[in-house]
Design a protein around this motif. Sequence first.
Motif, mmCIF file in Angstrom:
data_model
loop_
_atom_site.group_PDB
_atom_site.id
_atom_site.type_symbol
_atom_site.label_atom_id
_atom_site.label_comp_id
_atom_site.label_asym_id
_atom_site.label_seq_id
_atom_site.Cartn_x
_atom_site.Cartn_y
_atom_site.Cartn_z
ATOM 1 N N GLY A 17 -4.971 0.072 15.383
ATOM 2 C CA GLY A 17 -4.207 -0.695 16.356
ATOM 3 C C GLY A 17 -5.109 -1.501 17.270
ATOM 4 N N GLU A 18 -6.413 -1.141 17.313
ATOM 5 C CA GLU A 18 -7.374 -1.882 18.120
ATOM 6 C C GLU A 18 -8.151 -2.856 17.232
ATOM 7 O OE1 GLU A 18 -9.814 1.009 20.023
ATOM 8 O OE2 GLU A 18 -8.203 1.735 21.354
ATOM 9 N N ALA A 19 -9.024 -3.642 17.839
ATOM 10 C CA ALA A 19 -9.795 -4.653 17.123
ATOM 11 C C ALA A 19 -11.273 -4.504 17.428
ATOM 12 C CB ALA A 19 -9.318 -6.059 17.489
ATOM 13 N N LEU A 20 -12.097 -5.062 16.546
ATOM 14 C CA LEU A 20 -13.541 -5.081 16.754
ATOM 15 C C LEU A 20 -14.088 -6.408 16.236
ATOM 16 C CD1 LEU A 20 -15.274 -4.441 13.831
ATOM 17 C CD2 LEU A 20 -13.910 -2.388 14.052
ATOM 18 N N THR A 21 -15.339 -6.668 16.526
ATOM 19 C CA THR A 21 -15.999 -7.890 16.064
ATOM 20 C C THR A 21 -17.240 -7.519 15.269
ATOM 21 O OG1 THR A 21 -15.207 -9.126 17.978
ATOM 22 C CG2 THR A 21 -17.037 -10.070 16.742
ATOM 23 N N ALA A 22 -17.280 -7.931 13.998
ATOM 24 C CA ALA A 22 -18.452 -7.719 13.149
ATOM 25 C C ALA A 22 -19.352 -8.952 13.239
ATOM 26 C CB ALA A 22 -18.034 -7.468 11.717
ATOM 27 N N HIS A 23 -20.670 -8.746 13.106
ATOM 28 C CA HIS A 23 -21.637 -9.838 13.211
ATOM 29 C C HIS A 23 -22.354 -9.998 11.870
ATOM 30 C CE1 HIS A 23 -20.977 -9.626 17.527
ATOM 31 N NE2 HIS A 23 -21.215 -8.310 17.464
ATOM 32 N N LEU A 24 -22.363 -11.224 11.358
ATOM 33 C CA LEU A 24 -23.003 -11.531 10.086
ATOM 34 C C LEU A 24 -24.127 -12.536 10.318
ATOM 35 C CD1 LEU A 24 -23.045 -11.336 6.950
ATOM 36 C CD2 LEU A 24 -21.514 -13.313 6.950
ATOM 37 N N ARG A 25 -25.338 -12.198 9.840
ATOM 38 C CA ARG A 25 -26.482 -13.114 9.895
ATOM 39 C C ARG A 25 -26.888 -13.490 8.467
ATOM 40 N NH1 ARG A 25 -27.479 -9.676 14.244
ATOM 41 N NH2 ARG A 25 -27.969 -10.733 16.211
ATOM 42 N N VAL A 26 -27.116 -14.770 8.248
ATOM 43 C CA VAL A 26 -27.493 -15.279 6.936
ATOM 44 C C VAL A 26 -28.784 -16.086 7.094
ATOM 45 C CG1 VAL A 26 -26.799 -16.652 4.962
ATOM 46 C CG2 VAL A 26 -25.071 -15.365 6.238
ATOM 47 N N TRP A 27 -29.796 -15.742 6.274
ATOM 48 C CA TRP A 27 -31.072 -16.448 6.288
ATOM 49 C C TRP A 27 -31.168 -17.389 5.084
ATOM 50 C CZ3 TRP A 27 -30.465 -11.652 8.225
ATOM 51 C CH2 TRP A 27 -31.071 -11.349 9.458
ATOM 52 N N ASN A 28 -31.715 -18.580 5.315
ATOM 53 C CA ASN A 28 -31.987 -19.536 4.232
ATOM 54 C C ASN A 28 -33.489 -19.511 3.984
ATOM 55 O OD1 ASN A 28 -32.245 -21.595 2.428
ATOM 56 N ND2 ASN A 28 -31.271 -23.157 3.695
ATOM 57 N N GLU A 29 -33.901 -18.865 2.901
ATOM 58 C CA GLU A 29 -35.327 -18.746 2.574
ATOM 59 C C GLU A 29 -35.760 -19.760 1.528
ATOM 60 O OE1 GLU A 29 -35.687 -14.677 1.432
ATOM 61 O OE2 GLU A 29 -35.754 -13.946 3.516
ATOM 62 N N SER A 30 -34.890 -20.747 1.282
ATOM 63 C CA SER A 30 -35.264 -21.799 0.330
ATOM 64 C C SER A 30 -35.873 -22.989 1.076
ATOM 65 C CB SER A 30 -34.010 -22.240 -0.449
ATOM 66 O OG SER A 30 -33.104 -22.870 0.431
#
Length: 442
Positions: A17-30
């Motif tokens: 019934g509650e909410a949360l915030t997930a954090h996504l980090r993406v690296w560009n190694e090209s």
Amino acid sequence: MSVRAELTVPADVITPGEALTAHLRVWNESRIVDAYRLRLVGAPAWWPDAEPDLGQLSVYPGNHEKINIPISLPRDSALAPGPLTFAVRVASVEDPAAVAVPEAEIQVGEFHDAEIEPDRLRVGGALWSSNLVVVENTGNATATVRLRVAPEAKDAPLKVSLRRSRLVLKPGEQARVSLLTRVLNPMFTGTAANWPVVIHVEQEHAEEGSASFTHRQRPLLPKPVLKALIAVVTALVAFAVLWISPVGGKKPKAETESAKGPSQVEAVQEEQKKEADAKKQEEEKAEKEKKDQDSAGAPKKKPFQESLVADTKTGRPIAEYTIPKDYRLAVKSVQLTAGGPPTGFLFLRAAGVQLASVGVNSVKDVTVPPTLSPKEKEKLSLELDCPAPPSGSPVTPPPASGAPSSPPAPPAAPTTCTATALIVGELIPLTGPNAEEIKPNP
């Protein structure tokens, strides 16, 4: 080209019934500017109001970008407490074969809630009445539920009792409790009265719930019956007066015995007894035939075997099966087979619970929880997520004149995904003489 991504969530326990915030980090190694397609994978992807497709994220070479993913946990008894693993699929636009699937765990907390509903909203009787109360644990943890019942008015001439006042219910489980209402001060005659009765349900860590029904107290002798009784008594008195009064100058004499055999009264009584016995036998025979018909028409347990086939090539990435009405499915085994590129994933679900989330190249048989038993109108589903493999391949020049020809190139990787889930079990009736309680499979 490779993709590096990291998924993090708060370590706090989140109550449904509650909410949360997930954090996504993406690296560009090209060495080129690249964009990445993001897709939510796992249980949060099919929750209500969820958006599995998170769009694209552009990242410059040597840098990384961060996005926030809001997730709302549904307040549903099917969402069990404990760690819940989910993931985000990160695929490069420039090189679709470059995929990363970072995972994270949500710590799901417990919540307690219960619903109560009387089987009938109105019952009646001059001396007593009975009713049924349906109690359901709508929380996600096993709970001890206590029931209290009492008339709404303190001066109500009723005493209400429950057969059971304490219940232990699993998440989503229902129980029926019988209830008896006794009238302390019966009315001989008069007008019927309505008395509301309130049922309270209590449990720890949850607000108290309540429901009500009405007991209609009827008089012992309703007006039509009283009028009929007065008329019968009046007729009997008049007949008695006529019987004992002299008629024709002498008192009439009743002859009730014949010259031979039993008296007329005994003959009449014997005939009435025979008619009563014959009527009783006919009623017992009719009742037995009705029971036999009800038992023959009731739903019966039957074996179940269903193959869910999903194929992205034919445009059917999702295969579903709906549990028929008045049945539940006791799953005994699930066998999975699949094929496709290494980027393909399959997801197997039953009644909103995920049973498998694996790549199509690493499938294995699924172990089903013994208590999982989808009910009528709930679904079994098999879903494929099969992105296209890298387009194009290096062109090999033809061999020079006179030079030996090189062996043919290996065939390209498959561009489609297929999956089959063979589900074996039993369909068990929910009601009737053939119904069974949910118990672990042997």
